[in-house]
Enzyme design. Structure first.
Site, PDB file in Angstrom:
ATOM      1  N   ARG A 159       0.819  -1.221   0.000  1.00  0.00           N
ATOM      2  CA  ARG A 159       0.000   0.000   0.000  1.00  0.00           C
ATOM      3  C   ARG A 159       0.849   1.266   0.000  1.00  0.00           C
ATOM      4  O   ARG A 159       0.483   2.263   0.616  1.00  0.00           O
ATOM      5  CB  ARG A 159      -0.946   0.029   1.212  1.00  0.00           C
ATOM      6  CG  ARG A 159      -1.984  -1.064   1.224  1.00  0.00           C
ATOM      7  CD  ARG A 159      -3.105  -0.738   0.238  1.00  0.00           C
ATOM      8  NE  ARG A 159      -4.176  -1.708   0.344  1.00  0.00           N
ATOM      9  CZ  ARG A 159      -5.283  -1.507   1.050  1.00  0.00           C
ATOM     10  NH1 ARG A 159      -5.473  -0.387   1.685  1.00  0.00           N
ATOM     11  NH2 ARG A 159      -6.204  -2.440   1.097  1.00  0.00           N
ATOM     12  N   ARG A 183      -3.447   6.685   0.352  1.00  0.00           N
ATOM     13  CA  ARG A 183      -3.859   7.864   1.120  1.00  0.00           C
ATOM     14  C   ARG A 183      -2.789   8.519   1.984  1.00  0.00           C
ATOM     15  O   ARG A 183      -2.982   9.618   2.467  1.00  0.00           O
ATOM     16  CB  ARG A 183      -5.071   7.509   1.998  1.00  0.00           C
ATOM     17  CG  ARG A 183      -6.343   7.444   1.195  1.00  0.00           C
ATOM     18  CD  ARG A 183      -7.475   6.910   2.021  1.00  0.00           C
ATOM     19  NE  ARG A 183      -7.242   5.503   2.353  1.00  0.00           N
ATOM     20  CZ  ARG A 183      -8.064   4.749   3.062  1.00  0.00           C
ATOM     21  NH1 ARG A 183      -9.172   5.275   3.538  1.00  0.00           N
ATOM     22  NH2 ARG A 183      -7.795   3.494   3.301  1.00  0.00           N
ATOM     23  N   ARG A 243      -6.652  11.626  -7.120  1.00  0.00           N
ATOM     24  CA  ARG A 243      -7.840  10.785  -6.946  1.00  0.00           C
ATOM     25  C   ARG A 243      -9.114  11.591  -6.722  1.00  0.00           C
ATOM     26  O   ARG A 243     -10.220  11.038  -6.756  1.00  0.00           O
ATOM     27  CB  ARG A 243      -7.628   9.844  -5.747  1.00  0.00           C
ATOM     28  CG  ARG A 243      -6.981   8.503  -6.023  1.00  0.00           C
ATOM     29  CD  ARG A 243      -7.881   7.530  -6.778  1.00  0.00           C
ATOM     30  NE  ARG A 243      -9.242   7.480  -6.278  1.00  0.00           N
ATOM     31  CZ  ARG A 243      -9.643   6.816  -5.204  1.00  0.00           C
ATOM     32  NH1 ARG A 243      -8.795   6.089  -4.516  1.00  0.00           N
ATOM     33  NH2 ARG A 243     -10.897   6.837  -4.818  1.00  0.00           N
ATOM     34  N   ASP A 250      -6.681  -3.161  -7.206  1.00  0.00           N
ATOM     35  CA  ASP A 250      -7.247  -3.724  -5.979  1.00  0.00           C
ATOM     36  C   ASP A 250      -7.532  -5.195  -6.226  1.00  0.00           C
ATOM     37  O   ASP A 250      -7.720  -5.611  -7.366  1.00  0.00           O
ATOM     38  CB  ASP A 250      -8.534  -3.002  -5.566  1.00  0.00           C
ATOM     39  CG  ASP A 250      -8.924  -3.377  -4.139  1.00  0.00           C
ATOM     40  OD1 ASP A 250      -8.402  -2.755  -3.200  1.00  0.00           O
ATOM     41  OD2 ASP A 250      -9.718  -4.323  -3.961  1.00  0.00           O
ATOM     42  N   TYR A 282     -14.592 -12.138   0.884  1.00  0.00           N
ATOM     43  CA  TYR A 282     -15.388 -10.970   0.452  1.00  0.00           C
ATOM     44  C   TYR A 282     -16.657 -11.415  -0.269  1.00  0.00           C
ATOM     45  O   TYR A 282     -17.742 -10.869  -0.047  1.00  0.00           O
ATOM     46  CB  TYR A 282     -14.563 -10.054  -0.458  1.00  0.00           C
ATOM     47  CG  TYR A 282     -13.575  -9.211   0.314  1.00  0.00           C
ATOM     48  CD1 TYR A 282     -14.010  -8.197   1.174  1.00  0.00           C
ATOM     49  CD2 TYR A 282     -12.202  -9.415   0.202  1.00  0.00           C
ATOM     50  CE1 TYR A 282     -13.115  -7.429   1.888  1.00  0.00           C
ATOM     51  CE2 TYR A 282     -11.292  -8.644   0.914  1.00  0.00           C
ATOM     52  CZ  TYR A 282     -11.751  -7.658   1.765  1.00  0.00           C
ATOM     53  OH  TYR A 282     -10.867  -6.908   2.483  1.00  0.00           O
TER      54      TYR A 282
HETATM   55  O1  CP3 Z   1       0.308   0.350  -3.151  1.00  0.00           O
HETATM   56  C1  CP3 Z   1      -0.209  -0.778  -3.222  1.00  0.00           C
HETATM   57  O2  CP3 Z   1       0.023  -1.671  -2.381  1.00  0.00           O
HETATM   58  C2  CP3 Z   1      -1.065  -1.099  -4.444  1.00  0.00           C
HETATM   59  C3  CP3 Z   1      -2.445  -0.870  -4.333  1.00  0.00           C
HETATM   60  C4  CP3 Z   1      -3.381  -1.815  -3.571  1.00  0.00           C
HETATM   61  C5  CP3 Z   1      -4.675  -1.395  -3.185  1.00  0.00           C
HETATM   62  N1  CP3 Z   1      -5.335  -2.471  -2.660  1.00  0.00           N
HETATM   63  C6  CP3 Z   1      -5.203  -0.049  -3.357  1.00  0.00           C
HETATM   64  C7  CP3 Z   1      -6.350   0.370  -2.521  1.00  0.00           C
HETATM   65  C8  CP3 Z   1      -3.253  -3.153  -3.213  1.00  0.00           C
HETATM   66  C9  CP3 Z   1      -2.057  -4.067  -3.364  1.00  0.00           C
HETATM   67  C10 CP3 Z   1      -4.506  -3.553  -2.664  1.00  0.00           C
HETATM   68  C11 CP3 Z   1      -4.787  -4.928  -2.224  1.00  0.00           C
HETATM   69  C12 CP3 Z   1      -5.921  -5.169  -1.333  1.00  0.00           C
HETATM   70  N2  CP3 Z   1      -7.185  -4.663  -1.411  1.00  0.00           N
HETATM   71  C13 CP3 Z   1      -5.893  -6.103  -0.280  1.00  0.00           C
HETATM   72  C14 CP3 Z   1      -4.696  -6.941   0.082  1.00  0.00           C
HETATM   73  C15 CP3 Z   1      -3.731  -6.139   0.876  1.00  0.00           C
HETATM   74  C16 CP3 Z   1      -4.116  -5.925   2.300  1.00  0.00           C
HETATM   75  O3  CP3 Z   1      -4.298  -4.773   2.684  1.00  0.00           O
HETATM   76  O4  CP3 Z   1      -4.194  -6.912   3.051  1.00  0.00           O
HETATM   77  C17 CP3 Z   1      -7.152  -6.121   0.323  1.00  0.00           C
HETATM   78  C18 CP3 Z   1      -7.578  -6.948   1.513  1.00  0.00           C
HETATM   79  C19 CP3 Z   1      -7.974  -5.214  -0.407  1.00  0.00           C
HETATM   80  C20 CP3 Z   1      -9.403  -4.894  -0.188  1.00  0.00           C
HETATM   81  C21 CP3 Z   1      -9.535  -3.468   0.145  1.00  0.00           C
HETATM   82  N3  CP3 Z   1      -9.547  -2.468  -0.810  1.00  0.00           N
HETATM   83  C22 CP3 Z   1      -9.576  -2.860   1.431  1.00  0.00           C
HETATM   84  C23 CP3 Z   1      -9.582  -3.600   2.746  1.00  0.00           C
HETATM   85  C24 CP3 Z   1      -9.619  -1.467   1.223  1.00  0.00           C
HETATM   86  C25 CP3 Z   1      -9.593  -0.374   2.269  1.00  0.00           C
HETATM   87  C26 CP3 Z   1     -10.905   0.272   2.494  1.00  0.00           C
HETATM   88  C27 CP3 Z   1     -10.724   1.622   3.163  1.00  0.00           C
HETATM   89  O5  CP3 Z   1     -10.992   2.628   2.503  1.00  0.00           O
HETATM   90  O6  CP3 Z   1     -10.291   1.655   4.327  1.00  0.00           O
HETATM   91  C28 CP3 Z   1      -9.608  -1.247  -0.175  1.00  0.00           C
HETATM   92  C29 CP3 Z   1      -9.602   0.033  -0.887  1.00  0.00           C
HETATM   93  C30 CP3 Z   1      -8.298   0.442  -1.430  1.00  0.00           C
HETATM   94  N4  CP3 Z   1      -7.453  -0.350  -2.150  1.00  0.00           N
HETATM   95  C31 CP3 Z   1      -7.741   1.726  -1.323  1.00  0.00           C
HETATM   96  C32 CP3 Z   1      -6.519   1.698  -2.019  1.00  0.00           C
HETATM   97  C33 CP3 Z   1      -5.561   2.829  -2.234  1.00  0.00           C
HETATM   98  C34 CP3 Z   1      -8.373   2.907  -0.616  1.00  0.00           C
HETATM   99  C35 CP3 Z   1      -9.519   3.408  -1.426  1.00  0.00           C
HETATM  100  C36 CP3 Z   1      -9.623   4.897  -1.544  1.00  0.00           C
HETATM  101  O7  CP3 Z   1      -8.586   5.594  -1.502  1.00  0.00           O
HETATM  102  O8  CP3 Z   1     -10.768   5.344  -1.738  1.00  0.00           O
END
Ligand code: CP3
Length: 354
Positions: A37, A41, A50, A86, A161
């Site tokens: 990640r 943010r 974004r 994602d 999920y």
């Molecule tokens: O920089 C990186 O690592 C690449 C981008 C990335 C994202 N999601 C962007 C994202 C990666 C590798 C993921 C994988 C992902 N997504 C996982 C596996 C990694 C982990 O954290 O264990 C999981 C479980 C998800 C599912 C998911 N997507 C979650 C739990 C969330 C967070 C929700 C929140 O807003 O708290 C997301 C959304 C997400 N994925 C965001 C980003 C940058 C935030 C969304 C936003 O900015 O609106």
């Protein structure tokens, strides 16, 4: 197969990067660092680009994906980029009705719980994700010698999920299906393994130098259940991309008791969260694998001196490893000070320069 996987290819510099050398357990000029990640943010430049664009839509815009993927590389000088996307993107691409809700995560309109539901999960083809191929093309051009990591969600985490309909603390519906209808569960995981394999192949063929399989929530399982009900599907994913020869990283949270099995599932590199020191993790994983990790992401909220001290602990525990890629034990927390990450990269590089 793209050129940067072979020493004879035109991108031999990528092949010779510290990150890929560490994945292959070869000597490195310094311990490579990247952060799960790292795009997101914690970066003001991310918030800016974004603005007003929903998460899933942003994943489907190649120029935006390219910019966001490059941001942490420019700012922190990390040793690898991770593709901005994602884990639910391939599910969306095959027509699953889902959204990513800010502050919540992926939400599925109609959860998958019956055999009829399972029929809704069709195969993924490269034509379903043209924006992924396009973004990889742009990125490999921009990144030069810096490797690009592709990724996918592992079958268990995706299933959680899909079955729960969204994020879950206890995974009760998922476990109800796993224990209550083992055949349907096995078929669901196998289906997800096929989709995940296809998604990783798209990324490797478009230029990914390594891939990471995120099984973020699999730490919810006991080892016997993991071995019986999850490992076959994850092993199928690793096996399906083995012939490409790109390093395969396997990561989950709370997986101290599963580390050996996760290595056995077929990874070249095992990701470790902050709960198990890396020397102990190496004993659990056994020889022949590199490790990735494992600074607690919450440590970055303490003083620079405390961060340095905790970083030394990680590096000391990693001293005897066959290969070490420095990372956090889970993703960067959204309110992390970006400067703390930049300092951390420089500190690890300096402390491990050989
Ligand atoms: O920089 C990186 O690592 C690449 C981008 C990335 C994202 N999601 C962007 C994202 C990666 C590798 C993921 C994988 C992902 N997504 C996982 C596996 C990694 C982990 O954290 O264990 C999981 C479980 C998800 C599912 C998911 N997507 C979650 C739990 C969330 C967070 C929700 C929140 O807003 O708290 C997301 C959304 C997400 N994925 C965001 C980003 C940058 C935030 C969304 C936003 O900015 O609106």
């Amino acid at each position: 197969m793209s050129a940067n996987h072979s020493p004879a290819g035109h991108q031999t510099t990528t092949y010779d990067s510290a990150f890929l050398k560490a994945c292959r357990r070869e000597p490195v000029p310094h311990t490579p660092v990247w952060f799960m990640r790292q795009a997101g943010r914690s970066l003001p430049e991310y918030m800016k680009v974004r603005e007003g664009i929903p998460m899933l839509e942003s994943c489907m815009r190649p120029e935006l994906v390219t910019e966001i993927t490059l941001q942490p590389v420019r700012r922190h000088k990390v040793d690898a980029a991770i593709f901005f996307s994602d884990i639910v993107v391939p599910l969306k691409a095959i027509g699953v009705d889902l959204d990513i809700k800010p502050g919540v995560g992926p939400v599925i309109a109609e959860p998958i719980r019956t055999r009829a539901d399972l029929a809704r999960l069709r195969d993924l083809t490269p034509d379903d994700v043209p924006y992924v191929t396009e973004a990889f093309g742009m990125l490999t051009g921009e990144l030069g010698a810096t490797p690009l990591i592709g990724f996918a969600g592992a079958p268990f985490t995706l299933a959680s999920y899909l079955v729960e309909g969204g994020p879950s603390r206890n995974h009760e519906n998922t476990k109800a299906l796993m224990y209550g209808d083992p055949q349907l569960w096995a078929d669901l995981l196998d289906r997800l393994a096929e989709i995940t394999s296809a998604f990783l192949k798209v990324q490797i063929e478009a230029g990914a130098s390594a891939v990471q399989l995120f099984d973020s929530w699999v730490g919810a399982l006991a080892p016997a259940d993991y071995r019986r009900s999850v490992m076959p599907a994850s092993a199928k994913v690793f096996e399906s991309v083995a012939a490409y020869g790109v390093p395969r990283i396997h990561f989950g949270v709370g997986t101290g008791e599963l580390l050996g099995l996760m290595g056995e599932a077929g990874a070249d590199v095992v990701g470790v969260d902050w709960r198990v020191p890396l020397d102990e993790a190496a004993r659990r994983v056994g020889p022949g694998k590199a490790l990735q990790g494992n600074l607690d992401p919450a440590v970055l909220f303490s003083s620079p001196e405390a961060v340095r001290e905790k970083t030394r602990e990680v590096l000391d525990a990693a001293a005897g490893l066959e290969g070490h890629i420095f990372n956090l034990g889970h993703g960067v927390l959204p309110t992390t000070d970006p400067d703390a990450l930049t300092r951390l990269v420089a500190d690890v590089h300096e402390a491990t320069a050989r």
